[in-house]
Enzyme design. Sequence first.
Site, PDB file in Angstrom:
ATOM      1  CG  ASP A  50      28.474  40.202  31.152  1.00 20.24           C
ATOM      2  OD1 ASP A  50      28.563  39.016  31.632  1.00 20.24           O
ATOM      3  OD2 ASP A  50      29.158  41.003  31.441  1.00 20.24           O
ATOM      4  CG  ASP A  63      31.530  36.540  29.586  1.00 18.61           C
ATOM      5  OD1 ASP A  63      31.796  37.673  28.789  1.00 18.61           O
ATOM      6  OD2 ASP A  63      31.160  36.699  30.665  1.00 18.61           O
ATOM      7  CG  ASP A 121      37.691  34.154  38.142  1.00 18.04           C
ATOM      8  OD1 ASP A 121      36.945  33.243  37.944  1.00 18.04           O
ATOM      9  OD2 ASP A 121      37.342  35.403  38.221  1.00 18.04           O
TER      10      ASP A 121
HETATM   11  P1  ATP Z   1      29.818  39.330  35.845  1.00 16.80           P
HETATM   12  O1  ATP Z   1      29.868  39.286  34.529  1.00 16.80           O
HETATM   13  O2  ATP Z   1      28.363  38.799  36.625  1.00 16.80           O
HETATM   14  O3  ATP Z   1      30.363  40.560  36.660  1.00 16.80           O
HETATM   15  P2  ATP Z   1      31.564  37.189  35.562  1.00 16.80           P
HETATM   16  O4  ATP Z   1      32.020  35.710  36.216  1.00 16.80           O
HETATM   17  O5  ATP Z   1      30.780  36.801  34.139  1.00 16.80           O
HETATM   18  O6  ATP Z   1      30.695  38.226  36.257  1.00 16.80           O
HETATM   19  P3  ATP Z   1      33.348  38.440  33.962  1.00 16.80           P
HETATM   20  O7  ATP Z   1      34.539  39.591  34.110  1.00 16.80           O
HETATM   21  O8  ATP Z   1      32.296  39.028  32.756  1.00 16.80           O
HETATM   22  O9  ATP Z   1      32.718  37.875  35.235  1.00 16.80           O
HETATM   23  O10 ATP Z   1      34.444  37.362  33.356  1.00 16.80           O
HETATM   24  C1  ATP Z   1      33.513  36.213  32.705  1.00 16.80           C
HETATM   25  C2  ATP Z   1      34.602  35.157  33.191  1.00 16.80           C
HETATM   26  O11 ATP Z   1      35.940  34.978  32.711  1.00 16.80           O
HETATM   27  C3  ATP Z   1      34.527  34.628  34.381  1.00 16.80           C
HETATM   28  O12 ATP Z   1      33.647  34.016  35.060  1.00 16.80           O
HETATM   29  C4  ATP Z   1      35.804  33.773  34.793  1.00 16.80           C
HETATM   30  O13 ATP Z   1      35.528  32.559  34.381  1.00 16.80           O
HETATM   31  C5  ATP Z   1      36.731  34.500  33.617  1.00 16.80           C
HETATM   32  N1  ATP Z   1      37.456  35.512  34.197  1.00 16.80           N
HETATM   33  C6  ATP Z   1      37.341  36.825  34.379  1.00 16.80           C
HETATM   34  N2  ATP Z   1      38.324  37.449  35.108  1.00 16.80           N
HETATM   35  C7  ATP Z   1      39.354  36.539  35.567  1.00 16.80           C
HETATM   36  C8  ATP Z   1      40.557  36.774  35.904  1.00 16.80           C
HETATM   37  N3  ATP Z   1      40.752  37.678  36.198  1.00 16.80           N
HETATM   38  N4  ATP Z   1      41.246  35.451  36.168  1.00 16.80           N
HETATM   39  C9  ATP Z   1      40.659  34.335  35.603  1.00 16.80           C
HETATM   40  N5  ATP Z   1      39.493  34.243  35.013  1.00 16.80           N
HETATM   41  C10 ATP Z   1      38.763  35.361  34.908  1.00 16.80           C
HETATM   42 MG    MG Z   2      30.478  38.125  32.625  1.00 11.76          MG
END
Ligand code: ATP
Ligand code: MG
Length: 440
Positions: free
Chosen positions: A61, A63, A139
């Site tokens: 996805d 963001d 994170d």
């Molecule tokens: P994927 O969507 O592939 O599972 P992602 O890294 O995009 O991985 P998301 O859950 O979509 O994960 O979150 C988007 C972004 O928001 C992350 O890349 C990170 O920068 C931030 N983020 C998400 N969850 C947390 C958290 N618990 N603490 C700090 N930052 C976070």
């Molecule tokens: Mg994501």
Amino acid sequence: MKTDHQNGAPRIVPRPQHVITRANIAETALKVLYRLKAAGFESYLVGGGVRDLLLGREPKDFDIATDATPEEVRALFRNCRLIGRRFRLAHVHFGREIIEVATFRGSHDGNGNGGAVEDGMILRDNVYGTLEEDAWRRDFTINSLYYDIRDFSVVDYTGGLQDLEAGLLRVIGDAGQRYREDPVRMLRAIRFAAKLGFRIHPDSEGPIFELGETLEAVPPARLYEEVLKLLLTGHGVASFELMRHYDLFRHLFPLTEACLAREENGFPHQMVLRGLKNTDARVAEGKPVTPAFLFAVLLWEPVRARAETLQAEGMSEIQALQSASEMVIAESVRHVALPKRFSLQTREIWVMQARLPRRNGKRAQRLLEMPRFRAAYDFLLLRAESGDEALQELAQWWTDFQAVDEESRAALSRNAPAGEGGTGKKRRRRRRRKKPASPE
Ligand code: ATP
Ligand code: MG
């Protein structure tokens, strides 16, 4: 790694020096980025989208991060909803697709004092901030890379590009403190390590061994979402093994852990691994997978053991299995939730295990027509393949039964045994070998 954060210049990689092209970014995400920019706001692609594109992978996805407030975002898009209570996010809907737009979040003060709790997370960083502050509160360094829609450059405040190249997962800031703020970050570390094949930096992995218990304060519904991402998205075996390595698994599935701990390389362990392996293979082939089957695999051993006890106390096999199923689900959802619609199916899969051996007369055909037959049969195969030899014969019988025409089915059913228990170990051992029924 730099620790005196929030006063360093970012590393900026201009368009010709990185691999991200707009052709690989979803139309919808580009639309949101451009509209924010046209309205005079900053807007960046961030998180998994940037990380995966830089790795040459297809993002799950996209963001977006912006200096527009959620209300300002909503004013720009008809199809926009604000979610979250304390820290609001904008969801822009395009049909079934959702683009998440987050306003830059301010930095926390770093003194570790309290803060509001939402969904198991301590929200000390619950104010809007600048791009730089936003980068430092994310994170992992590899999740803190920004793709600037103004000039298509990549902006890196935290050293994420270097870590991405080194295959290193590194928590931003003090790992122990960041895990305490939000224990789910430990599971995220494992998930990204499993999915990307990255190593977790020693400073980031050390505290995980000590902080497992903090997961128990996370709402079960959030853990459920995370468990699906860990185990049901194509890297389940690796995630499972890392969760056990870091001793987190027992805080999610304590009943299962108790069985695994007793019998490390035996039956239950084989079955969980095999189940996860099959799931990974299905995901790789683009076949559907369901939480109902996953939880049936994870919780079977506790159910089986409890049913065995109840049966020894005098309950009928099916009754025992029904009771045990209910008890185990009720206990398990206190840790990791499982929505009712799935837990009902999980229980059906289990209880069918006691029905599948009873296949004489019209029973087999009736079972075959039941809604959960296919899953229950797959589950039986898994049990048989995981080393239960007595079940291999039964599994083969059902495989044959499905493969042949109606007439041969009738013959198979006529010759089938009236059936007996298929769950209790003691029973299995006592059971006499029967000649395999051959299709006529
Ligand atoms: P994927 O969507 O592939 O599972 P992602 O890294 O995009 O991985 P998301 O859950 O979509 O994960 O979150 C988007 C972004 O928001 C992350 O890349 C990170 O920068 C931030 N983020 C998400 N969850 C947390 C958290 N618990 N603490 C700090 N930052 C976070
Ligand atoms: Mg994501």
